[in-house]
Design an enzyme around this catalytic site. Structure first.
Site, mmCIF file in Angstrom:
data_model
loop_
_atom_site.group_PDB
_atom_site.id
_atom_site.type_symbol
_atom_site.label_atom_id
_atom_site.label_comp_id
_atom_site.label_asym_id
_atom_site.label_seq_id
_atom_site.Cartn_x
_atom_site.Cartn_y
_atom_site.Cartn_z
ATOM 1 N N HIS A 1 8.100 15.485 -6.397
ATOM 2 C CA HIS A 1 7.287 14.600 -5.666
ATOM 3 C C HIS A 1 8.365 13.416 -4.590
ATOM 4 O O HIS A 1 8.047 13.398 -3.473
ATOM 5 C CB HIS A 1 6.571 13.355 -6.743
ATOM 6 C CG HIS A 1 5.772 12.259 -6.060
ATOM 7 N ND1 HIS A 1 5.720 11.169 -6.826
ATOM 8 C CD2 HIS A 1 5.248 12.333 -4.862
ATOM 9 C CE1 HIS A 1 4.858 10.395 -6.369
ATOM 10 N NE2 HIS A 1 4.700 10.946 -4.966
ATOM 11 N N GLU B 1 9.056 15.673 -1.666
ATOM 12 C CA GLU B 1 8.016 15.889 -0.980
ATOM 13 C C GLU B 1 8.172 14.719 -0.032
ATOM 14 O O GLU B 1 7.775 14.545 1.214
ATOM 15 C CB GLU B 1 6.675 15.790 -1.478
ATOM 16 C CG GLU B 1 5.316 15.489 -0.756
ATOM 17 C CD GLU B 1 4.598 14.461 -1.301
ATOM 18 O OE1 GLU B 1 4.150 13.508 -0.392
ATOM 19 O OE2 GLU B 1 4.235 14.516 -2.339
ATOM 20 N N HIS B 2 8.335 13.253 -0.624
ATOM 21 C CA HIS B 2 8.784 12.147 0.259
ATOM 22 C C HIS B 2 9.841 12.390 1.325
ATOM 23 O O HIS B 2 10.056 11.892 2.330
ATOM 24 C CB HIS B 2 8.773 10.984 -0.491
ATOM 25 C CG HIS B 2 7.402 10.351 -0.874
ATOM 26 N ND1 HIS B 2 7.020 9.189 -0.796
ATOM 27 C CD2 HIS B 2 6.497 10.829 -1.936
ATOM 28 C CE1 HIS B 2 6.103 8.815 -1.305
ATOM 29 N NE2 HIS B 2 5.633 9.785 -1.934
ATOM 30 N N GLU C 1 5.123 3.554 -6.592
ATOM 31 C CA GLU C 1 3.686 4.313 -6.307
ATOM 32 C C GLU C 1 3.459 4.765 -7.797
ATOM 33 O O GLU C 1 2.246 4.676 -8.251
ATOM 34 C CB GLU C 1 3.904 5.592 -5.569
ATOM 35 C CG GLU C 1 2.691 6.277 -5.285
ATOM 36 C CD GLU C 1 2.899 7.736 -4.736
ATOM 37 O OE1 GLU C 1 1.845 8.616 -4.900
ATOM 38 O OE2 GLU C 1 3.826 7.891 -4.177
#
Length: 1026
Positions: free
Chosen positions: A102, A105-106, A203
């Site tokens: 994750h 991905e950012h 998040e």
């Protein structure tokens, strides 16, 4: 963005098979015919064609290829749809919960070799006319999709995406910003305490504050405990700080390789161009490796397991004494067996969907809980599928009873099977979904094939839906007990099942905070003075990098001159049926008819307004005519694509204090079912049932639970609605229908021991709303079916004529606006106006059980037709991209934030999953100062224009063409003049509107925050605390 695949797949359980039939480009042969000319074995730009298959159901040709040098897999779906899509997905199988896929991905989207500027991903949002751009991390893959209707734009975006995925910079600074870092609370003050910061860190803290999400994560981790599914791919907040920058780079090197990639393209652009660009810009630079990312099958348990977890109490739960969840999950077969997957997903629908299903009858109707558990039904998002069934909103004492009911219901299904009519209704639903055309068909397709293809299933096999449906019918004919045998095999005899319960713990949030504090102290414990000094200096470096004006000139961009100067006109014609105005719009709808009716609320007594959303949600679910609610649900599934009723608050396009209020009836059906669909509406008008208190209680509980669950996803929307409440009359009604007021009202109703008063209210509302005297209709259908539909509509109006009564409007100030601007004396819309409305300033704080805030500030400005509206739209986009994104997300660590201009004349600032509160409000104000100072360039303005136009020109499905005009009276001519005003916006007009509407002395504004306990706000008397 972290994607909880379960939730997404439930929405996509049956993909909406659809897409634009018409294409605006002149072509000699269609895209799908051209693609049929490829031959297996043919070599194209370093790829070899493996298979070419026509899929007539979905109007496409599938071409499967492999890349010769790296083994990368490729699927192209050629279809006459101008909304072209690209996606690349990589199998990412983490073995810990640090959130490495994750955070990666950012971070890959923060700059690459060819495009080294910071954050090319967010910058491209404003340099392109994309219709979609995002990235998703699922449990076992990461996907990077985009779509656009412009060929040049497609090449630009493809270049940026390929470079980001395969050649990212992965700078340490980007890892700190996007992943996690230790930093002084105030980065400019070395004496302020050290805290954890980072976009993904916040998040995931926000994501895990949602109990449904938390539960789904636990179910997956505990049902598949032996490999990648036992960890949190998005990142467990307390494990995220264990990830190092070196580990991040290592994960990229092993997983982000063409040998571990699957490419998908869709639409009417030529395949060769895509292959050439992908080969030249990325794949030619790699050799084949063995990525070794396969997921092994989960070893089967020999006996069932039980487990228990805790969560935070929910202040908005319909019944505070009933907040437990219990669910039983079963491990099923491998998802790459397409036919078995289809069979099990159909079986799942038969078991749990709608009031005729056995589990609905046995678990929901006895009112033991408020709704099914958040994880329910078939889930094909993991290598081996699962099925779950259970309840949320139940009392702890009912645990054994629920387990007993689940077991008993499975036995009953094995004995009795399913009614044939329910199976037919389900297959009818698939037929409708294959014909219904949406605008994001490419994206639906990419998501639909992702999981199976990720584990080397055949994606083309998944597209052959009607072949599989035929096979399913045959299996039932050959063995009438086909489905019962499956239930016996997968449920009764399955020892790999998990029973997981969850209960609230009053101290949950406190324990979370303590655990985070402990983790923080571990990290700080060994720090020397020079370490602390380094942390402070790195914090200042990051802040300086975030504050520096970025040079984005290396990125490709469209120009404003690439935008079409005019819009295509949508022809509609106005007519009447039994004195009710009707708008007809001829569209290529694939043999479906779409019907809408707008019914006014003007005669409804004020005290009934709060009940209207409930009326809308139960109207089609309690029975009508000779049908009880079960038979009605069955008929809806057999004869229509669904019937729904929703509240409508439509601000006027010329006056801020004028609006239309009503409810919208909507349904669709196959042409052959037209008479049946109108018969169902006739029964609802003439004899709806509101007398079954047991049924009503079930619906009220489910609605209250759904609203309470939705706040942690849509907190910013609730904040915006509340902030705008006292600024316009329409804003006030929007809060009543869809704001926190409605959430609280439904919670109160769910707690009532006796609903008889509510049952007396519903028929009163019906009398005012389902009245042909204040109603108008719209029909979208194929040209061949318009006259047939008109005849059926005439009959419907005759059937319901008895409900026609002239009633007095409650308010005296009514304005009539002609439906046809050229015919002043023709039928009209009746709008309410409040010429003496006094807007007032208000700041409201809702304390919620979340660790993050949702914040909004709204300012009263101008309506759609005003000359300044276009400037405010461009200003909102530009402030978001050039100022607020940097302040709220990059520096502040919120998941999102920005400004938007709404059609109701409200200019809104917002932030989403935000660790800060009042600091963000001051960022909003500084954003206004930035705009007033005029420190922006022509390039900034042009980028904001591209971004606004990509929304204005987003594709519209045949079902929805002409509907904007039908609802709000905004004609194509009005849209064209708005378009011309957008093109004309310049530097001077932007500074001017910022000064006139947003400056401190000028504005009337409202503020709202939903978030955790906040001492500063509590002590400030200017806030209203809820």
């Amino acid at each position: 963005m972290f994607r909880q695949t379960r939730a997404v797949l439930q929405k996509l359980r049956y993909v909406r098979f659809n897409g634009q039939q018409q294409t605006w480009r002149q072509r000699s042969t269609s895209a799908k015919e051209k693609a049929l000319q490829y031959q297996p074995g043919q070599k194209i730009h370093g790829f070899t064609v493996r298979e070419v298959v026509a899929v007539p159901d979905l109007f496409l040709t599938a071409v499967k290829l492999t890349h010769d040098k790296t083994g990368a897999q490729y699927l192209h779906a050629a279809r006459d749809d101008s909304n072209n899509l690209f996606s690349v997905q990589l199998r990412t199988t983490p073995m810990d919960s640090t959130g490495v896929p994750h955070i990666l991905e950012h971070t890959v989207l923060c700059g690459s070799e060819k495009y080294p500027c910071r954050d090319p991903f967010f910058k491209m949002l404003n340099r392109s006319l994309s219709t979609f751009m995002n990235a998703f991390t699922a449990s076992d893959y990461t996907m990077y999709p985009f779509s656009t209707q412009n060929g040049k734009d497609f090449q630009n975006l493809l270049s940026v995406y390929l470079d980001a995925v395969f050649f990212p910079c992965l700078r340490e600074q980007d890892f700190w910003q996007e992943g996690w870092r230790l930093e002084n609370e105030d980065p400019t003050n070395p004496d302020s305490p050290l805290v954890f910061k980072g976009v993904v860190f916040n998040e995931m803290k926000g994501a895990f504050s949602d109990n449904e999400r938390l539960y789904a994560q636990h179910v997956q981790n505990k049902l598949y405990p032996d490999h990648t599914y036992s960890v949190v791919s998005g990142g467990e907040p307390l494990a995220i700080p264990d990830l190092t920058w070196e580990e991040l780079k290592r994960f990229h090197a092993t997983h982000y390789h063409p040998s571990n990639a699957r490419f998908f393209t869709y639409g009417d652009l030529p395949l060769e161009n895509h292959l050439k660009q992908i080969q030249e810009e990325a794949l030619s630079k790699f050799d084949r490796i063995d990525p070794n990312t396969e997921v092994p099958s989960q070893p089967h348990w020999t006996s069932p397991r039980e487990d228990h977890v805790t969560c935070s109490p929910d202040a908005l739960a319909p019944d505070p004494a009933k907040q437990n969840t219990l669910c039983v999950s079963y491990l099923l077969g491998d998802i790459t067996d397409t036919f078995e997957g289809l069979t099990l997903s159909l079986l799942s629908s038969l078991m749990i969907s709608g009031p005729n299903s056995p589990f609905y009858k046995s678990l929901i109707e006895p009112k033991i809980g408020s709704d099914f558990s958040s994880v329910v039904g078939y889930d094909g998002s993991t290598k081996e599928a699962s099925f779950s069934i259970g309840l949320q909103g139940m009392a702890e004492k009912d645990t054994e009873r629920v387990k007993q009911i689940i077991s008993q219901t499975i036995d009953d299904i094995i004995e009795n099977g399913f009614e044939e009519e329910r199976i037919e209704a389900l297959l009818h639903k698939i037929e409708i979904q294959m014909k219904h055309q949406s605008t994001n068909f490419g994206l639906s397709l990419a998501s639909y094939v992702a999981s199976s293809w990720n584990h080397d299933g055949d994606p083309v096999e998944l597209l052959r839906i009607s072949d599989n449906v035929t096979k399913f019918r045959r299996a039932l004919e050959e063995n009438p007990r086909f489905l019962q045998d499956k239930v016996k095999h997968y449920f009764r005899e399955n020892t790999h099942r998990l029973t997981l319960s969850m209960s609230p713990d009053e101290a949950y949030l406190e324990k979370q905070a303590q655990a985070e504090e402990k983790k923080l102290q571990e990290k700080i414990h060994g720090l020397s003075d020079s370490d602390r000094k380094e942390i402070y200096e790195k914090g200042l470096e990051l802040l300086a990098a975030q504050s520096k004006t970025q040079d984005a000139s290396c990125l490709p961009a469209l120009k404003v001159s690439d935008i079409e100067p005019t819009i295509p006109i949508t022809p509609v014609h106005l007519s009447t049926a039994g004195d009710v105005p009707v708008q007809y719009c001829e569209q290529p709808t694939n043999g479906l008819v779409y019907f809408r009716a707008m019914c006014s609320l003007n005669t409804l007594p004020e005290d009934l307004r709060l009940y209207v959303p409930l009326f809308c949600s139960v109207l089609t679910k309690m029975g009508c005519g000779n049908l009880d609610y079960r038979q009605q649900a069955q008929q809806l599934e057999l004869r229509t694509g669904g019937m729904s009723v929703s509240t409508q608050v439509i601000p006027d396009s010329t006056q801020l204090d004028t609006f239309e209020q009503g409810i919208l009836l909507f349904s669709s059906c196959l042409e052959r079912n037209l008479p049946h669909m109108f018969q169902l509406w006739s029964d609802l008008f003439n004899s709806p049932h509101f007398d079954n208190e047991e049924r009503l209680r079930v619906l009220v509980m489910m609605s209250a639970q759904e609203l309470a669950n939705g706040i942690s996803y849509s907190g910013h929307m609730y904040a915006m609605t509340r902030a705008g409440r006292h600024l316009t009359p329409a804003g006030d009604l929007q809060e009543t229908f869809g704001g926190m007021d409605q959430v609280k009202f439904l919670k109160r109703m769910a707690e009532m021991p006796d609903l008889s008063q509510v049952m007396r209210t519903l028929p009163r509302i019906k009398k005012h709303l389902l009245n042909p005297d204040n109603m108008r209709c719209a029909v979208n259908a194929t040209p061949q079916k318009i006259s047939d539909t008109a005849a059926q509509l005439e009959n419907f109006m005759k059937d319901v004529a008895a409900n026609r009564k002239e009633r007095k409007s409650i308010r005296t100030n009514i304005i009539r606006k002609p439906l046809d601007p050229l015919n002043e004396s023709g039928p009209s819309r009746k709008l309410l106006t409040e010429p003496h409305f006094q807007p007032c300033q208000m700041k409201t704080f809702f304390q919620m059980p979340f660790p993050v805030n949702f914040i909004s500030e709204c300012i009263r400005t101008v309506p759609f037709s005003h000359q300044d509206y276009a400037s405010l739209c461009i200003l909102a986009r530009m402030m978001t991209a050039k100022y607020l994104h940097g302040e709220i997300r990059e520096k502040g660590g919120a998941y999102g934030g920005g400004a938007r201009m709404g059609g109701g004349g409200l200019f809104s600032f917002y932030s989403y999953r935000d660790p800060n509160s009042t600091q963000t409000l001051s960022a909003f104000r500084k954003g206004v100062d930035w705009a007033k100072s005029g420190q922006f360039t022509q390039q900034d303005i042009d980028e904001a224009k591209l971004s606004v136009f990509s929304a204005v020109d987003a594709p519209v499905a045949p079902a929805n063409k002409g509907i904007g005009c039908f609802l709000s009276g905004i004609t194509d001519e009005m849209k064209q003049s708005y378009r011309e005003r957008l093109f004309a916006v310049d530097h001077k007009s932007l500074v001017d509107v910022a000064e006139r509407y947003l400056g401190v002395g000028q504005r009337t504004c409202g503020v709202a925050i939903l978030g955790p306990e906040n001492d500063a706000i509590k002590k400030d008397p200017s806030w209203v605390l809820k």
